[in-house]
Design an enzyme around this catalytic site. Structure first.
Site, short mmCIF file in Angstrom:
data_model
loop_
_atom_site.label_atom_id
_atom_site.label_comp_id
_atom_site.label_asym_id
_atom_site.label_seq_id
_atom_site.Cartn_x
_atom_site.Cartn_y
_atom_site.Cartn_z
N SER A 150 1.91 1.90 1.83
CA SER A 150 1.03 0.95 1.08
C SER A 150 -0.24 0.70 1.73
O SER A 150 -0.39 0.69 3.05
CB SER A 150 1.91 -0.22 0.85
N TYR A 182 6.49 -7.17 4.20
CA TYR A 182 6.24 -5.90 3.41
C TYR A 182 5.10 -5.27 4.08
O TYR A 182 5.32 -4.07 4.46
CB TYR A 182 5.71 -6.18 1.86
#
Length: 252
Positions: A144, A157
């Site tokens: 990501s 995350y």
């Protein structure tokens, strides 16, 4: 890019990026193992949409103890060989440090790393062990842009994806002698079915403003990068992290 007679295992493949990736590989002749955790209806729908034949569903929670080993073994039992492993499954939990209690904070870190890093590292292990026996293969991990820009409302995350990037590059060095090539794709916000349902109009507008394209990535655009890294001819790109974020975040 021809994947005829290639066997591809994709985690989290019942929807979103995973589904688009399954379709992209199947269109090029691959046999697809669709891993999913609980949503059998979505998984079956994805299976029905895949061109070609001999695609199979593999229900397995990869965060469970022994889950990664079982998934790879089940795949090998069915297909006999693993050529490409795409680690796409992941979770994202809101836990802004000044808005949650300590129990929520610690739980978010533990659960996020359990799925986004530990499960993936174990899948890389078992996938690599299978590939060593058959002369090589490809592993593509989905990261990501949050690994680079930071995620203030979901720090676990961002941290898990940063660790995933580092692990992938370490494995690219370690596994090169075995002809196992490792790639990473780092998408920005992608317009999946979940995003359409969960985003408020204001959140969507903010996301659209982040990219000069004034839109979010489409799942098939992320899938295109994944397929490239798994293709013959991309071997010397092993260890590469490809950004697919519409120039919303540029790193040096």
């Amino acid at each position: 890019m021809d994947f005829n007679n290639k066997n591809v295992l994709i985690t989290g493949a019942s929807r979103g990026i995973g589904k688009a990736t399954a379709i992209a590989f199947a269109e090029k002749g691959a046999k697809i193992g669709i891993n999913y955790r609980t949503n059998t209806e979505n998984a079956k729908r994805t299976l029905e949409e895949l061109p070609g034949k001999d695609h199979t569903l593999f229900q397995q929670d990869i965060s469970e103890d022994g889950g990664p080993e079982k998934l790879v073994n089940d795949f090998i039992s069915h297909y006999g060989k693993l050529d490409v492993l795409v680690n796409n499954a992941g979770i994202s939990i809101f836990h802004k440090i000044d808005e949650v209690d300590f129990e929520h904070w610690t739980s978010a870190w533990e659960n996020t790393f359990k799925t986004n890093l530990f499960a993936v590292s174990n899948l890389c292990y078992w996938g690599a062990m299978a590939m060593v026996k058959t002369g090589g293969g490809r592993i593509v991990n989905v990261s990501s842009r949050g690994a680079f820009r930071g995620e203030p409302t979901k720090p676990a995350y961002g941290a898990s994806k940063a660790a995933l990037n580092s692990m992938s590059q370490s494995l690219a060095k370690a596994l090169a002698p075995h002809k196992i090539y490792i790639g990473v794709v780092a998408p920005g916000f992608t317009e999946t079915e979940m995003a359409v349902v969960t985003l408020t109009p204001a959140e969507r507008e903010n996301l659209l403003r982040e990219s000069p394209f004034q839109r979010m990535a489409q799942p098939k655009e992320v899938a295109h990068a994944i397929v490239f890294l798994a293709s013959e001819g991309a071997e010397y790109a092993s260890g590469t992290i490809i950004d697919v974020n519409g120039a919303s975040y540029l790193r040096s």
